[in-house]
Design a protein around this motif. Structure first.
Motif, PDB file in Angstrom:
ATOM      1  N   GLY A 152       2.805 -21.299  18.473  1.00 36.23           N
ATOM      2  CA  GLY A 152       4.043 -21.723  18.723  1.00 36.23           C
ATOM      3  C   GLY A 152       4.992 -20.349  18.547  1.00 36.23           C
ATOM      4  O   GLY A 152       6.054 -20.361  19.342  1.00 36.23           O
ATOM      5  N   THR A 156       7.349 -18.577  21.475  1.00 37.73           N
ATOM      6  CA  THR A 156       8.750 -18.695  21.213  1.00 37.73           C
ATOM      7  C   THR A 156       9.357 -17.277  21.593  1.00 37.73           C
ATOM      8  O   THR A 156      10.216 -17.268  22.218  1.00 37.73           O
ATOM      9  N   TRP A 186       9.297 -25.017  25.467  1.00 42.59           N
ATOM     10  CA  TRP A 186       8.703 -26.210  24.308  1.00 42.59           C
ATOM     11  C   TRP A 186       8.327 -27.165  25.163  1.00 42.59           C
ATOM     12  O   TRP A 186       7.578 -27.815  24.577  1.00 42.59           O
TER      13      TRP A 186
END
Length: 204
Positions: A152, A156, A186
């Motif tokens: 993640g 990002t 996301w």
């Protein structure tokens, strides 16, 4: 003095024409590269997250991500090649009609035609580069929760970079472009993880 001014004006015009030609010639593969990198990043991250929602085995997650890298790069290359080749056929046909109609207004100008092979290669390479980011983030971490977290975080950061590059190329607002790309990535990961978690909980 007048001759000197005319010479300077001619040089400036030639420079502007060259710069315009160079930018236009690169526009097609730059667009394909940015879109391909973003697609590779999000698609591979979603595959890793989706498999991770059902299985905690790092090998399965990496296998799914690597499969997505190969399949996605091939798909992007073929799709971009076909699309740009169609555009090339249209532009060549238009040039032929203009010549047959006696339109000589553009004689002597640089003819800028799209390059299907260049766009296909750029798209495939860019997809692969984007896909490597979540793969590397997940490959060397054994703990399941930490692995998902690192994927993640890596995705990002990469989304922010791609959003910024896309904004610069398209002369769009930087912050708005980055937020749009980030939120989209996301959402894609969350939806994939949620759906696969639901599927796994029902034993499907």
């Amino acid at each position: 003095m007048a001759v000197l001014n005319e010479t300077k004006l001619s040089i400036n015009q030639e420079t502007e024409t060259k710069e315009e030609f160079d930018y236009s010639g690169r526009a097609q593969w730059l667009r394909a590269a940015v879109l391909g990198a973003n697609d590779g990043l999000v698609t591979t991250a979603c595959l890793i997250m989706g498999v991770g929602a059902v299985k905690e085995d790092v090998k399965l997650m990496i296998l799914a991500g690597f499969t997505g890298l190969v399949a996605g790069a091939c798909s992007m290359a073929i799709g971009e090649f076909v699309s740009v080749y169609s555009q090339l056929d249209i532009e060549v046909a238009q040039m032929k009609r203009m010549r047959e109609g006696g339109d000589r207004g553009k004689e002597g100008e640089n003819v800028r035609l799209p390059n299907p092979m260049q766009a296909a290669v750029a798209s495939a390479l860019a997809f692969s580069v984007g896909a490597i980011v979540p793969l590397l983030a997940a490959a060397f971490i054994r703990r399941y929760a930490v692995r998902l977290g690192m994927v993640g975080v890596a995705v990002t950061l990469a989304l922010l970079v791609f959003g910024g590059v896309g904004a610069k190329l398209g002369k769009a607002p930087l912050v708005r472009s980055c937020i749009r790309v980030l939120v989209g990535g996301w959402l894609a990961m969350l939806v994939t993880f949620g759906v696969m978690k639901l599927v796994g909980s029902h034993g499907l």
